[in-house]
Design a protein around this motif. Structure first.
Motif, mmCIF file in Angstrom:
data_model
loop_
_atom_site.group_PDB
_atom_site.id
_atom_site.type_symbol
_atom_site.label_atom_id
_atom_site.label_comp_id
_atom_site.label_asym_id
_atom_site.label_seq_id
_atom_site.Cartn_x
_atom_site.Cartn_y
_atom_site.Cartn_z
ATOM 1 N N ARG A 1 -0.207 5.311 -9.191
ATOM 2 C CA ARG A 1 1.008 4.929 -8.704
ATOM 3 C C ARG A 1 1.925 4.330 -9.801
ATOM 4 O O ARG A 1 2.632 4.290 -9.408
ATOM 5 N N TYR A 2 0.915 4.760 -11.296
ATOM 6 C CA TYR A 2 1.943 4.389 -12.672
ATOM 7 C C TYR A 2 2.824 5.722 -13.291
ATOM 8 O O TYR A 2 2.466 5.388 -14.230
ATOM 9 N N GLU A 3 2.534 6.898 -13.293
ATOM 10 C CA GLU A 3 2.471 8.250 -13.110
ATOM 11 C C GLU A 3 1.384 8.699 -14.326
ATOM 12 O O GLU A 3 1.619 9.168 -15.656
ATOM 13 N N LYS A 23 0.884 6.158 -16.618
ATOM 14 C CA LYS A 23 1.531 5.391 -17.561
ATOM 15 C C LYS A 23 0.891 4.581 -17.789
ATOM 16 O O LYS A 23 0.932 3.838 -17.444
ATOM 17 N N TYR A 24 0.530 3.813 -18.937
ATOM 18 C CA TYR A 24 -0.240 2.776 -19.093
ATOM 19 C C TYR A 24 1.019 1.410 -19.520
ATOM 20 O O TYR A 24 0.267 0.747 -18.196
ATOM 21 N N GLU A 25 1.606 2.121 -19.918
ATOM 22 C CA GLU A 25 2.777 0.960 -20.194
ATOM 23 C C GLU A 25 3.280 0.735 -19.253
ATOM 24 O O GLU A 25 3.682 -0.361 -19.046
ATOM 25 N N ASN A 26 3.930 1.658 -17.885
ATOM 26 C CA ASN A 26 4.057 1.394 -16.762
ATOM 27 C C ASN A 26 3.348 -0.154 -15.812
ATOM 28 O O ASN A 26 4.364 -0.606 -15.331
ATOM 29 N N TYR A 27 1.939 0.331 -16.005
ATOM 30 C CA TYR A 27 1.784 -0.794 -15.102
ATOM 31 C C TYR A 27 1.549 -1.810 -16.096
ATOM 32 O O TYR A 27 1.139 -3.214 -15.225
ATOM 33 N N ILE A 28 1.855 -1.827 -17.145
ATOM 34 C CA ILE A 28 1.809 -3.558 -18.487
ATOM 35 C C ILE A 28 2.708 -3.902 -17.727
ATOM 36 O O ILE A 28 3.140 -4.805 -17.541
ATOM 37 N N ALA A 29 3.786 -2.834 -17.846
ATOM 38 C CA ALA A 29 5.152 -3.803 -17.708
ATOM 39 C C ALA A 29 5.469 -4.143 -16.533
ATOM 40 O O ALA A 29 5.736 -5.693 -15.675
ATOM 41 N N SER A 30 4.666 -3.702 -15.446
ATOM 42 C CA SER A 30 4.770 -4.404 -13.555
ATOM 43 C C SER A 30 3.200 -5.567 -13.223
ATOM 44 O O SER A 30 4.419 -6.304 -13.669
ATOM 45 N N LYS A 31 2.573 -5.572 -14.038
ATOM 46 C CA LYS A 31 1.610 -6.893 -14.584
ATOM 47 C C LYS A 31 3.123 -8.101 -14.806
ATOM 48 O O LYS A 31 2.655 -9.529 -14.730
ATOM 49 N N PHE A 32 3.734 -7.792 -16.356
ATOM 50 C CA PHE A 32 4.825 -8.845 -16.608
ATOM 51 C C PHE A 32 6.156 -8.799 -15.829
ATOM 52 O O PHE A 32 6.507 -10.270 -16.308
ATOM 53 N N ARG A 33 5.721 -8.763 -15.302
ATOM 54 C CA ARG A 33 6.920 -9.222 -13.936
ATOM 55 C C ARG A 33 7.172 -10.131 -13.339
ATOM 56 O O ARG A 33 7.621 -11.014 -12.787
ATOM 57 N N SER A 77 0.027 -5.983 -8.955
ATOM 58 C CA SER A 77 1.097 -5.068 -9.866
ATOM 59 C C SER A 77 2.191 -4.374 -8.872
ATOM 60 O O SER A 77 3.035 -4.040 -8.360
ATOM 61 N N PHE A 78 0.927 -4.407 -7.685
ATOM 62 C CA PHE A 78 2.316 -3.268 -5.914
ATOM 63 C C PHE A 78 3.407 -4.582 -5.495
ATOM 64 O O PHE A 78 4.344 -4.307 -5.473
ATOM 65 N N GLN A 79 3.330 -5.697 -5.152
ATOM 66 C CA GLN A 79 3.969 -6.546 -4.666
ATOM 67 C C GLN A 79 4.697 -7.005 -6.100
ATOM 68 O O GLN A 79 6.064 -7.460 -5.493
ATOM 69 N N LEU A 80 4.358 -7.126 -7.511
ATOM 70 C CA LEU A 80 5.194 -7.351 -8.180
ATOM 71 C C LEU A 80 6.712 -6.270 -8.979
ATOM 72 O O LEU A 80 7.290 -6.803 -9.084
ATOM 73 N N ASP A 81 5.789 -5.281 -8.034
ATOM 74 C CA ASP A 81 6.865 -4.023 -8.416
ATOM 75 C C ASP A 81 8.208 -4.655 -7.663
ATOM 76 O O ASP A 81 9.239 -4.274 -8.170
ATOM 77 N N GLY A 82 7.843 -5.087 -6.499
ATOM 78 C CA GLY A 82 9.315 -5.710 -5.587
ATOM 79 C C GLY A 82 9.215 -6.250 -5.888
ATOM 80 O O GLY A 82 9.827 -7.057 -4.509
ATOM 81 N N ILE A 83 9.290 -7.559 -6.472
ATOM 82 C CA ILE A 83 9.776 -8.360 -6.664
ATOM 83 C C ILE A 83 12.296 -8.364 -7.822
ATOM 84 O O ILE A 83 12.022 -7.372 -8.237
ATOM 85 N N ILE A 84 12.635 -9.044 -6.831
ATOM 86 C CA ILE A 84 13.769 -8.897 -7.912
ATOM 87 C C ILE A 84 13.812 -10.559 -8.448
ATOM 88 O O ILE A 84 14.460 -10.577 -9.850
ATOM 89 N N ASN A 85 14.049 -11.852 -7.477
ATOM 90 C CA ASN A 85 14.078 -13.049 -8.210
ATOM 91 C C ASN A 85 13.761 -14.000 -8.166
ATOM 92 O O ASN A 85 13.223 -14.891 -8.833
ATOM 93 N N TYR A 86 12.349 -13.116 -7.406
ATOM 94 C CA TYR A 86 11.232 -14.326 -7.124
ATOM 95 C C TYR A 86 10.702 -14.831 -8.669
ATOM 96 O O TYR A 86 10.262 -13.552 -9.637
ATOM 97 N N GLY A 97 0.787 -1.300 0.118
ATOM 98 C CA GLY A 97 0.075 0.188 0.287
ATOM 99 C C GLY A 97 1.427 1.509 -0.073
ATOM 100 O O GLY A 97 0.549 2.499 -0.019
ATOM 101 N N ILE A 98 2.388 0.886 0.233
ATOM 102 C CA ILE A 98 3.186 2.026 0.397
ATOM 103 C C ILE A 98 3.615 2.410 -0.788
ATOM 104 O O ILE A 98 3.781 1.739 -1.618
ATOM 105 N N PRO A 99 3.056 3.810 -1.463
ATOM 106 C CA PRO A 99 3.634 4.028 -2.878
ATOM 107 C C PRO A 99 6.068 4.397 -3.113
ATOM 108 O O PRO A 99 5.843 4.997 -1.729
ATOM 109 N N ASP A 100 5.871 3.940 -3.550
ATOM 110 C CA ASP A 100 7.388 4.640 -4.413
ATOM 111 C C ASP A 100 7.692 6.198 -3.678
ATOM 112 O O ASP A 100 9.364 6.422 -3.483
ATOM 113 N N LYS A 101 6.894 7.307 -4.555
ATOM 114 C CA LYS A 101 7.357 8.413 -4.090
ATOM 115 C C LYS A 101 7.127 9.316 -2.293
ATOM 116 O O LYS A 101 7.454 9.733 -2.142
ATOM 117 N N VAL A 102 7.114 8.290 -2.282
ATOM 118 C CA VAL A 102 6.773 8.217 0.058
ATOM 119 C C VAL A 102 8.528 8.815 0.462
ATOM 120 O O VAL A 102 9.594 8.466 -0.202
#
Length: 443
Positions: free
Chosen positions: A184-186, A188-198, A158-167, A70-75
């Motif tokens: 949460r993605y400025e 920009k739809y493409e940022n959200y799409i990229a997040s899902k595909f992580r 998508s927020f949980q996926l934003d924080g994965i590196i090796n999972y 729930g905590i955005p990156d911009k905090v």
């Protein structure tokens, strides 16, 4: 190793418990208030914590930080951590390294909860030792600390996926993608799409990626990007060598040379979108070698998910339906699409950059009146003011339901499908859905 946990909710407390068990020096910090039951758990486990503040000297000395979704990156505190190049990861990333279990990761703008619950139901009915976590129920980290499951079914935002590196999940499902959480993605739809595909970025040739072949955003991404995973599509329109397909009134599945068929009318779930959820979940069941008979029985006795097209009551031959979980336009599209009687639609809340135009033809065809339940309804009124005969603005759920009752006649449906987040008038979508059900029972 110092582990700092930001956020004292379910995922934060679960991570703190797992970290402590694995020998980390753990500190938990929440800028808001931590609920009493979680405070007790932290005290019993002798975990240091603070709430209603972030003390920088206790946070910026971390080796690794788990940030709640729930905590955005911009905090500010997150930016400072990133400036110091301290890894900021999600609960899923932290917990995955401590379990040998197979994980099935499920994401998507809509349908992920139903698909997750149905997948869990199929595997559990098939006799597997399986846990359910992610966005649902007890946190993944907490279960890794306390339980010993062989398989986990994880609903991943998508927020949980934003924080994965090796999972990496052994089996990943992407139900669909439509604009959501763009704040949460400025925007920009493409940022959200990229997040899902992580979800598939770390998968190998031994893993599987299950997706909706009718979803244009998904298929475009797959044309232009690579995943190593084996692809398993499902579709209402086209048949594939491997994957799922609805052929007239039969669901046909082909996975690793195994065929599975079932008549759709014997399934518990209704609606086209639920056929897709069923194909996704059945693909997993087949990959996990669940018996065909068990899959059929499980698909016919599945109970469905609270707050997702949940039939509440019929009063004076008017059906009341709670679809509070519809927090974006795409989810509401599915809901309106499945209405077969004149509908009074309760809509509104916190708009996350919604484009209501895609609902226009459905509203013209099915909706007789709109009740706006939100603090700011201007966009909804501008979109549909000329399309429906009656539009009413209310600020409480009981007013919304009473107004709806006055506007209906026998054979109509009252649909709560807000297409928005709930945080202006309610704690969350569950609170909104429960208030709706209570108001209906009070009629």
């Amino acid at each position: 190793m110092r582990l700092v946990v930001l956020g004292g909710g379910e995922s934060g407390v679960g991570t703190a418990i797992l970290g402590k068990k694995k020998g980390y020096d753990v500190f938990l910090s929440d800028f808001g208030k931590i609920k009493e039951n979680y405070k007790e758990v932290l005290l019993i486990n002798e975990i240091d914590w603070e709430d209603e503040k972030h003390t920088e000297e206790l946070i910026l000395n971390a080796d690794v930080v788990m940030k709640s979704p729930g905590i955005p990156d911009k905090v500010a505190i997150v930016k400072k951590l990133k400036d110091k190049q301290i890894p900021v990861i999600s609960e899923i990333e932290f917990a995955a390294q401590f379990t040998e279990a197979i994980t099935i990761g499920i994401t998507g703008s809509n349908g992920k909860t139903t698909t997750t619950m149905l997948t869990y139901h199929l595997l559990k009915s098939g006799g597997l030792n399986v846990g359910l976590a992610g966005n649902i129920g007890k946190s993944f980290a907490w279960q890794v600390a306390d339980e010993d499951f062989d398989v986990y079914v994880l609903e991943l935002s998508s927020f949980q996926l934003d924080g994965i590196i090796n999972y990496k999940p052994h089996i990943a499902i992407l139900t669909n993608i439509s604009p959501d959480h763009l704040d949460r993605y400025e925007y920009k739809y493409e940022n959200y799409i990229a997040s899902k595909f992580r979800i598939t970025m770390n998968q190998t040739e031994d893993d599987y990626f299950i997706y909706d072949a009718d979803d244009e955003t998904t298929t475009n991404w797959l044309k232009n990007n690579k995943t190593k995973a084996q692809l398993i599509p499902f579709s209402l329109k086209q048949k594939h060598q491997m994957g799922g397909f609805i052929n007239n009134d039969t669901m046909e599945m082909y996975i690793n040379e195994e065929e599975f068929t079932m008549e759709t009318k014997t399934m518990a779930l209704e609606g086209k979108h639920n056929m897709k959820n069923a194909m996704a979940a059945t693909s997993v069941a087949q990959l996990m070698r669940i018996r065909k008979q068990t899959i059929r029985e499980s698909l016919s006795n599945f109970q469905g998910v609270e707050h997702r097209l949940e039939r509440v009551l019929k009063i004076q031959n008017v059906q009341y339906i709670n679809d509070s979980k519809a927090t974006n336009v795409n989810a509401t599209f599915f809901a309106l699409d499945s209405m077969s009687t004149p509908t009074v639609w309760i809509v509104g809340g916190v708009d996350k950059g919604n484009d209501y135009s895609e609902l226009m033809s459905l509203v013209r065809e099915k909706v007789k009146a709109i009740i706006c339940l939100g603090v700011d309804n201007k966009k909804i009124i501008d979109a549909f003011g000329n399309v429906v005969d009656v539009m009413v603005e209310v600020t409480t759920m009981s007013d919304a339901v009473r107004t709806a009752q006055h506007l209906t006649e026998k054979g109509d449906t009252v649909l709560l499908s807000p297409a928005c987040a709930s945080f202006d008038l309610f704690e969350n979508y569950e609170d909104r859905g429960r208030q709706f059900k209570q108001a209906v029972r009070n009629l």
